[in-house]
Scaffold this motif. Structure first.
Motif, mmCIF file in Angstrom:
data_model
loop_
_atom_site.group_PDB
_atom_site.id
_atom_site.type_symbol
_atom_site.label_atom_id
_atom_site.label_comp_id
_atom_site.label_asym_id
_atom_site.label_seq_id
_atom_site.Cartn_x
_atom_site.Cartn_y
_atom_site.Cartn_z
ATOM 1 N N VAL A 192 7.244 16.125 16.860
ATOM 2 C CA VAL A 192 7.988 16.076 18.119
ATOM 3 C C VAL A 192 7.048 15.805 19.287
ATOM 4 O O VAL A 192 7.359 14.997 20.190
ATOM 5 C CB VAL A 192 8.764 17.393 18.343
ATOM 6 C CG1 VAL A 192 9.350 17.444 19.752
ATOM 7 C CG2 VAL A 192 9.878 17.536 17.320
ATOM 8 N N SER A 193 5.884 16.453 19.287
ATOM 9 C CA SER A 193 4.912 16.248 20.361
ATOM 10 C C SER A 193 4.457 14.792 20.416
ATOM 11 O O SER A 193 4.355 14.190 21.491
ATOM 12 C CB SER A 193 3.703 17.167 20.166
ATOM 13 O OG SER A 193 4.089 18.526 20.167
ATOM 14 N N VAL A 194 4.184 14.220 19.233
ATOM 15 C CA VAL A 194 3.762 12.819 19.182
ATOM 16 C C VAL A 194 4.905 11.900 19.618
ATOM 17 O O VAL A 194 4.713 10.940 20.355
ATOM 18 C CB VAL A 194 3.280 12.470 17.764
ATOM 19 C CG1 VAL A 194 3.042 10.970 17.620
ATOM 20 C CG2 VAL A 194 2.005 13.232 17.433
ATOM 21 N N GLY A 195 6.123 12.218 19.165
ATOM 22 C CA GLY A 195 7.275 11.402 19.537
ATOM 23 C C GLY A 195 7.543 11.397 21.025
ATOM 24 O O GLY A 195 7.938 10.375 21.600
ATOM 25 N N LEU A 196 7.337 12.542 21.670
ATOM 26 C CA LEU A 196 7.541 12.613 23.120
ATOM 27 C C LEU A 196 6.553 11.736 23.875
ATOM 28 O O LEU A 196 6.778 11.405 25.052
ATOM 29 C CB LEU A 196 7.420 14.071 23.586
ATOM 30 C CG LEU A 196 8.557 14.997 23.168
ATOM 31 C CD1 LEU A 196 8.248 16.435 23.584
ATOM 32 C CD2 LEU A 196 9.885 14.554 23.758
ATOM 33 N N ASN A 197 5.452 11.369 23.220
ATOM 34 C CA ASN A 197 4.479 10.456 23.824
ATOM 35 C C ASN A 197 4.712 9.016 23.380
ATOM 36 O O ASN A 197 3.798 8.180 23.416
ATOM 37 C CB ASN A 197 3.055 10.896 23.463
ATOM 38 C CG ASN A 197 2.616 12.127 24.223
ATOM 39 O OD1 ASN A 197 2.222 12.051 25.381
ATOM 40 N ND2 ASN A 197 2.714 13.288 23.581
ATOM 41 N N ASN A 198 5.967 8.739 22.964
ATOM 42 C CA ASN A 198 6.411 7.378 22.637
ATOM 43 C C ASN A 198 5.658 6.756 21.464
ATOM 44 O O ASN A 198 5.438 5.537 21.430
ATOM 45 C CB ASN A 198 6.292 6.467 23.874
ATOM 46 C CG ASN A 198 7.162 6.940 25.022
ATOM 47 O OD1 ASN A 198 8.295 7.354 24.818
ATOM 48 N ND2 ASN A 198 6.634 6.879 26.231
ATOM 49 N N ILE A 199 5.257 7.588 20.515
ATOM 50 C CA ILE A 199 4.666 7.090 19.274
ATOM 51 C C ILE A 199 5.729 7.223 18.191
ATOM 52 O O ILE A 199 6.163 8.330 17.853
ATOM 53 C CB ILE A 199 3.395 7.882 18.912
ATOM 54 C CG1 ILE A 199 2.361 7.748 20.042
ATOM 55 C CG2 ILE A 199 2.808 7.385 17.592
ATOM 56 C CD1 ILE A 199 1.110 8.577 19.824
ATOM 57 N N SER A 200 6.173 6.102 17.662
ATOM 58 C CA SER A 200 7.393 6.054 16.854
ATOM 59 C C SER A 200 7.331 6.915 15.603
ATOM 60 O O SER A 200 8.342 7.512 15.207
ATOM 61 C CB SER A 200 7.696 4.601 16.466
ATOM 62 O OG SER A 200 6.611 4.057 15.727
ATOM 63 N N TRP A 201 6.158 6.991 14.934
ATOM 64 C CA TRP A 201 6.124 7.728 13.673
ATOM 65 C C TRP A 201 6.236 9.231 13.864
ATOM 66 O O TRP A 201 6.440 9.975 12.900
ATOM 67 C CB TRP A 201 4.851 7.401 12.903
ATOM 68 C CG TRP A 201 3.564 7.738 13.595
ATOM 69 C CD1 TRP A 201 2.787 6.899 14.313
ATOM 70 C CD2 TRP A 201 2.907 9.018 13.631
ATOM 71 N NE1 TRP A 201 1.676 7.552 14.802
ATOM 72 C CE2 TRP A 201 1.724 8.853 14.396
ATOM 73 C CE3 TRP A 201 3.193 10.271 13.102
ATOM 74 C CZ2 TRP A 201 0.837 9.900 14.638
ATOM 75 C CZ3 TRP A 201 2.315 11.312 13.343
ATOM 76 C CH2 TRP A 201 1.160 11.137 14.104
ATOM 77 N N GLY A 202 6.129 9.717 15.108
ATOM 78 C CA GLY A 202 6.188 11.149 15.358
ATOM 79 C C GLY A 202 7.490 11.772 14.912
ATOM 80 O O GLY A 202 7.508 12.846 14.296
#
Length: 291
Positions: A34-44
């Motif tokens: 979720v943290s990675v996804g919130l930074n617009n990294i798709s695989w998060g």
């Protein structure tokens, strides 16, 4: 598996389990994803979904092991007491969790906006930063930074949801009385009604959120009022979701005949948690919707 004993001097110790490390991996992937996804990294978000799946598998496996131990009478009276103390402390931690959020609401509403409007020793903040700011609640922030919005009325869906939760507290109490009396069918009936009421609450809250976003322009960006509104009601909704899942598990266990009048702590712990959720909602209804 360690041998069971009903001797009060002997405490049941289970064999080492791999479920804690499985749960840790699942939580790491869930939160990290979720943290990675919130930074617009798709695989998060894919990682978070994998973590959620691992966590759910852990719940089924670990709680299944605990249920099997309970049905095998491996827990003596001392273990039962420790379970009760553990649940009591868990609920206390949840009380402190919501106390922090109610404290944030109190601070913002009774102190921060008063200082920003020039009250007390913080008058220079008012004069230097926002001389036109007025201490009114609800507020969208100095200079209307949060945009214009409307509040959710207390006597619509929130009042209906209050009635639903109060009714569910009554039905789960009836289920508790039924299990203590040894009436399995009656226990399952009242549990099923309680689960239905919990689901009804969540459906109406989702409808309320959609209405607030689409018609009232009340969002997380609507100043401090929007932030505290969704913070408090959203976390409470998450707890209702967890409580409904717990009640559903209790319903299936009741249908399988797992509970006896003298041994049903899992049901009692779930009922305690559900009553706690109901009490928190009453506080929310008063301090968020009415006042």
């Amino acid at each position: 598996m360690a041998h069971a004993s009903h001797d009060k001097e002997v405490y049941f110790v289970p064999e080492p389990s791999y479920w804690p490390i499985v749960g840790s991996i699942g939580l790491f992937l869930l939160v990290g994803g979720v943290s990675v996804g919130l930074n617009n990294i798709s695989w998060g978000y894919y990682a978070s979904l994998l973590g959620l799946a691992i966590f759910v598998v852990m719940l089924f496996g670990w709680f299944g092991a605990v249920i099997r131990e309970s049905l095998a009478d491996m827990y003596n009276a001392q273990v039962d007491r420790t379970f009760r103390w553990a649940m009591a402390w868990f609920i206390f931690s949840e009380v402190m969790f919501f106390a922090a959020f109610f404290g944030a609401l109190f601070y913002a509403r009774m102190l921060a906006i008063q200082w920003l409007s020039g009250a007390g020793a913080e008058s220079m903040t008012h004069l230097l930063l926002w001389p036109n700011f007025e201490a009114t609640w609800p507020t969208n922030g100095p200079d209307a930074l949060g945009g214009q919005f409307s509040t959710v009325g207390a006597w619509g869906l929130p009042a209906i949801n209050t009635a639903i939760l109060l009714t569910s507290s009554w039905t789960v109490t009836l289920a508790h009385h039924a299990v203590r009396a040894g009436h399995q069918a009656r226990t399952s009936l009242w549990l099923a009604i309680t689960v239905a009421l919990g689901i009804g609450f969540l459906v109406l809250q989702a409808e309320e959120y959609v209405h607030a976003y689409e018609h009232l322009n009340l969002t997380l960006e609507s100043g401090i009022y929007g932030s505290t509104f969704y913070m408090l009601t959203g976390f409470h909704g998450a707890h209702v979701t967890l409580g409904t899942i717990m009640l559903t598990v209790m319903l299936f266990r009741s249908l399988k005949g797992h509970f006896r009048p003298e041994r049903h702590f899992a049901f009692e712990a779930t009922a305690w948690y559900w009553h706690f959720v109901d009490v928190v909602w009453l506080g929310l209804f008063i301090f968020v919707y009415i006042l």
